[in-house]
Design a protein around this motif. Structure first.
Motif, mmCIF file in Angstrom:
data_model
loop_
_atom_site.group_PDB
_atom_site.id
_atom_site.type_symbol
_atom_site.label_atom_id
_atom_site.label_comp_id
_atom_site.label_asym_id
_atom_site.label_seq_id
_atom_site.Cartn_x
_atom_site.Cartn_y
_atom_site.Cartn_z
ATOM 1 N N ASN A 73 -3.202 -6.159 -11.947
ATOM 2 C CA ASN A 73 -4.515 -6.033 -11.312
ATOM 3 C C ASN A 73 -4.354 -6.253 -9.816
ATOM 4 N N GLN A 74 -5.070 -5.468 -9.030
ATOM 5 C CA GLN A 74 -5.068 -5.653 -7.586
ATOM 6 C C GLN A 74 -6.222 -6.599 -7.222
ATOM 7 N N VAL A 75 -5.888 -7.728 -6.604
ATOM 8 C CA VAL A 75 -6.886 -8.753 -6.311
ATOM 9 C C VAL A 75 -6.625 -9.391 -4.949
ATOM 10 N N ARG A 97 -11.280 -8.927 -7.831
ATOM 11 C CA ARG A 97 -10.664 -7.611 -8.021
ATOM 12 C C ARG A 97 -10.947 -6.731 -6.814
ATOM 13 N N VAL A 98 -9.977 -5.930 -6.450
ATOM 14 C CA VAL A 98 -10.101 -5.040 -5.294
ATOM 15 C C VAL A 98 -10.595 -3.677 -5.749
ATOM 16 N N ASP A 99 -11.646 -3.199 -5.073
ATOM 17 C CA ASP A 99 -12.170 -1.853 -5.310
ATOM 18 C C ASP A 99 -11.915 -1.052 -4.043
ATOM 19 N N ALA A 100 -11.032 -0.081 -4.126
ATOM 20 C CA ALA A 100 -10.598 0.665 -2.937
ATOM 21 C C ALA A 100 -11.748 1.336 -2.194
ATOM 22 N N LYS A 101 -12.858 1.611 -2.879
ATOM 23 C CA LYS A 101 -13.963 2.347 -2.272
ATOM 24 C C LYS A 101 -15.042 1.438 -1.682
ATOM 25 N N HIS A 102 -14.922 0.144 -1.902
ATOM 26 C CA HIS A 102 -15.957 -0.776 -1.432
ATOM 27 C C HIS A 102 -15.393 -1.792 -0.448
#
Length: 222
Positions: A73-75, A97-102
């Motif tokens: 998970n990317q965090v 958690r990382v959301d690339a679009k936000h």
């Protein structure tokens, strides 16, 4: 060599203070992963390994790979609770958690450079760090590990403010997104545009010369 930006964890189902206490006694740190419109997941990480991660300054402002039971998970590390009397003992951790679009909001350290070369220091001034970190917002791809503050040209009795920082592309200071009701005159700064670092005259303890003189006279009379 250990990857300091990869954290291994295990999912856990036991909840409550008792379960968390048992985890800590077994050398683990209770933690939670949340965000990205997904359900929060309770996890545990090895305490001693986690301490080694935390010794790396960049760990606090870096996209991390959190491996939960083999799944990556990317965090980012969002919150950390240390023992009140022992900084080397971790009580709990929160990962986001990382959301690339936000865009995400993070606290980033400031790195001050050229202090010894600063104009104000050469003139006898002393540097005061009024901030050591700032809160920023940016997309995950634009997240910096730190923001550099060059004070080489800073003179005595001057300061560098938030609005004068050189920010990486795509990065915004949260403090400067606030608005004020009152109208600012030309040349005035918003109260949110705080000073980050300044150079000032060193404080020297004042000596009461009259008192010293009186003491010398008394000693002479004796």
């Amino acid at each position: 060599m250990e990857n300091l930006f990869e954290v291994h964890a295990e999912a856990r189902t036991d909840q409550g203070k008792g379960a968390s206490r048992r985890l800590r006694h077994s050398g683990k740190v209770p933690a939670v992963v949340y965000g990205a419109d997904k359900e929060p997941v309770s996890i545990s990480v090895n305490h001693n390994q986690f301490i080694r991660h935390l010794a790396e300054e960049a760990f606090y402002a870096h996209i991390l790979t959190l491996v939960i039971d083999g799944k990556k998970n990317q965090v980012v590390l969002k919150d950390l609770q240390r023992h009140p009397s022992n900084d080397n003992k971790i009580i709990h951790a929160d990962f986001l958690r990382v959301d690339a679009k936000h865009a995400m909001t993070m606290t980033i350290p400031l790195h001050f450079i050229n202090e010894e070369k600063a104009v104000g220091v050469k003139a006898g001034g002393m540097v005061s760090h009024l901030m050591t970190e700032v809160e920023i917002t940016c997309l995950p791809k634009d997240l910096p590990e730190f923001i550099e503050v060059d004070i080489a040209k800073l003179e005595k009795d001057e300061a560098i403010h938030l609005s004068e920082l050189k920010l990486p592309k795509g990065v915004t200071l949260v403090a400067l997104t606030h608005t004020q009701d009152e109208h600012l005159e030309e040349g005035e700064r918003s109260s949110y545009d705080q000073a980050v670092v300044s150079i000032h005259e060193p404080r020297v303890a004042k000596v009461d010369l009259e008192e010293d003189t009186e003491e010398d006279e008394d000693a002479t009379e004796e």
